[in-house]
Scaffold this active site. Structure first.
Site, mmCIF file in Angstrom:
data_model
loop_
_atom_site.group_PDB
_atom_site.id
_atom_site.type_symbol
_atom_site.label_atom_id
_atom_site.label_comp_id
_atom_site.label_asym_id
_atom_site.label_seq_id
_atom_site.Cartn_x
_atom_site.Cartn_y
_atom_site.Cartn_z
ATOM 1 C CB CYS A 159 2.285 5.352 6.205
ATOM 2 S SG CYS A 159 3.812 4.414 5.978
ATOM 3 N N PRO A 160 4.334 7.245 8.370
ATOM 4 C CG PRO A 160 5.740 6.689 10.146
ATOM 5 C CD PRO A 160 4.382 6.414 9.579
#
Length: 452
Positions: A159-160
């Site tokens: 997940c950025p």
């Protein structure tokens, strides 16, 4: 933080990439900081006239904000962990593995090294999963993350927005982060709705018609954008949070929902780890309900081995009080058992050799012998015998022999029938004729027709 993060940050490019990956986190932090100012200062302190209501609004706001930020921080800062040494293949074995002359040889090397490891997942060719970059045997549900540059236990996705892999150690924090972020946005949007409506009720002089909105200048726009941004984030979080709740209840990761894990026994199965909704929930959130909604680690297991639905079904056979919906799929055990499916029993085919000129209705099986004997004993005299005697007398008197040849052939066939050389079974079925004397010269009724 990956296992090889320190090596990548030694180079200038690795350092720039590490800083660049924190931009989404800094953006989310800036939005939360601005929302805090807009809600506490502009909406509550400067615009609220009811002090008691303002206190309760701020109390619940800080409660939701604390749980939200706590979960977000734990999701970001929890490490993906490091693989133990027993999962790592020695360098000499890696060299031997890469120099193998065939895939079967590589498969034997990997299977021999992993014979004492609790792995049930396999590749498409049935080999133990091996990471060429990390030089390790991949544990069940583990995958290599190219961003973190390491293998991650029970990897869901990278997940950025948290600059981290969602994995076994922080999956509970991630789900709580989504849930508390949704509650936070809905609470802000709901409490700001009244002032958002009053924003549009102004007279020509710029004053509120009801006199409810006391904020002036930029304060009005802070409240306006606060409602819009909170509502926008709430709409996007509803689908994401709902999807991960579904994954929790079926005990499946995002990667496994797109590509089913392959088991050594049973093959690909998306529901291979489904233990029932309650058991699946407890595997992520733990057995103690007091820690379910707090961002503290309480998940079951160690991240390297997981119970499967076949293990759960085997336990349920010995424990009748087990819940039915927690049984999962009743497949063969993943760790041991016969990999073949249940075969449907088939009756043996009749292999009795038939004569080449036998009628399709003839039966030569041993089970038909009593029927044949009954047919031979109760078969009435054929009417063709009398007709044959008449034809022979006509031939003796000098009549044509061409007309009698077919009759002789038919009479020979009738004699074979009378002698029991061939038995013909009716399609409907032969039945003993009641009330018929076998001694009488009565013709046999047609097939399937019984005299009334």
């Amino acid at each position: 933080m990956g296992n090889d993060d320190h090596r990548r940050r030694k180079t200038p490019c690795g350092f720039c990439m590490a800083v660049f990956k924190w931009i989404p986190v800094l953006f989310i932090t800036a939005v939360i900081a601005w929302s805090y100012y807009a809600y506490v200062v502009e909406l509550c302190i400067r615009n609220s006239q009811n002090r008691i209501g303002m206190i309760f609004m701020l109390l619940f706001y800080h409660l939701f904000l604390t749980l939200f930020m706590w979960s977000y921080w734990r999701t970001i800062m929890t490490s993906v962990g490091r693989m133990p040494d027993q999962w790592r293949i020695p360098d000499e074995e890696v060299t031997r593995l890469f120099r193998a002359d065939s895939p079967d040889t590589q498969k034997r090397i990997l299977n021999n090294f992993a014979r004492d490891l609790p792995v049930t997942n396999r590749t498409m060719n049935g080999s133990v999963r091996f990471c060429e970059k990390c030089k390790i045997i991949k544990p069940d549900r583990a995958h290599h993350c190219s961003v973190c540059s390491c293998c991650v236990l029970k990897m869901d996705h990278h997940c950025p927005w948290v600059n981290n892999c969602v994995n076994f150690y922080n999956y509970k924090y991630f789900v709580l982060f989504l849930g508390y972020a949704l509650v936070y946005c809905l609470y802000v949007a709901f409490t700001a709705l009244h002032d958002f409506v009053d924003f549009w009720k102004y007279d020509n002089n710029g004053y509120s018609a009801q006199g409810q909105l006391n904020a002036t200048g930029m304060g009005r726009f802070h409240i306006l954008f606060l409602f819009f941004i909170a509502l926008m984030f709430a709409i996007s979080l509803v689908s994401l949070f709902g999807y991960h709740i579904y994954l929790v209840l079926v005990n499946r990761t995002t990667l496994e929902s797109f590509r089913a894990p392959i088991f050594r026994v049973g093959g690909p199965d998306k529901n291979g780890y489904n233990l029932g909704r309650y058991a699946n929930f407890c595997e992520v959130f733990g057995d103690d309900w007091q820690y379910w909604f707090l961002p503290v680690f309480s998940s079951r297991g160690d991240g390297y081995s997981y119970p499967t639905s076949s293990d759960q079904s085997r336990v349920s056979t010995t424990s009748p009080v087990q819940r039915y919906d927690a049984m999962g799929d009743t497949a063969t055990s993943r760790l041991d058992g016969n990999p073949t499916d249940k075969l449907i029993g088939a009756s043996p085919l009749d292999t009795t050799n038939h004569h080449h000129n036998q009628s399709p209705h003839q039966v030569r099986s041993p089970s038909a012998q009593p029927i044949q004997q009954l047919q031979q004993q109760q078969a009435p005299p054929s009417p063709y015998l009398d007709e044959l005697e008449e034809r022979l007398e006509q031939v003796a008197n000098g009549q044509s022999l061409s007309s009698s040849t077919a009759v002789v052939k038919s009479s020979q066939q009738a004699e074979r029938e009378a002698n029991g050389a061939a038995v013909f079974i009716d399609m409907v079925g032969d039945h003993p004729l009641a009330g018929v004397d076998p001694a009488k010269d009565s013709p046999r009724p047609p097939n399937g027709d019984l005299p009334v």
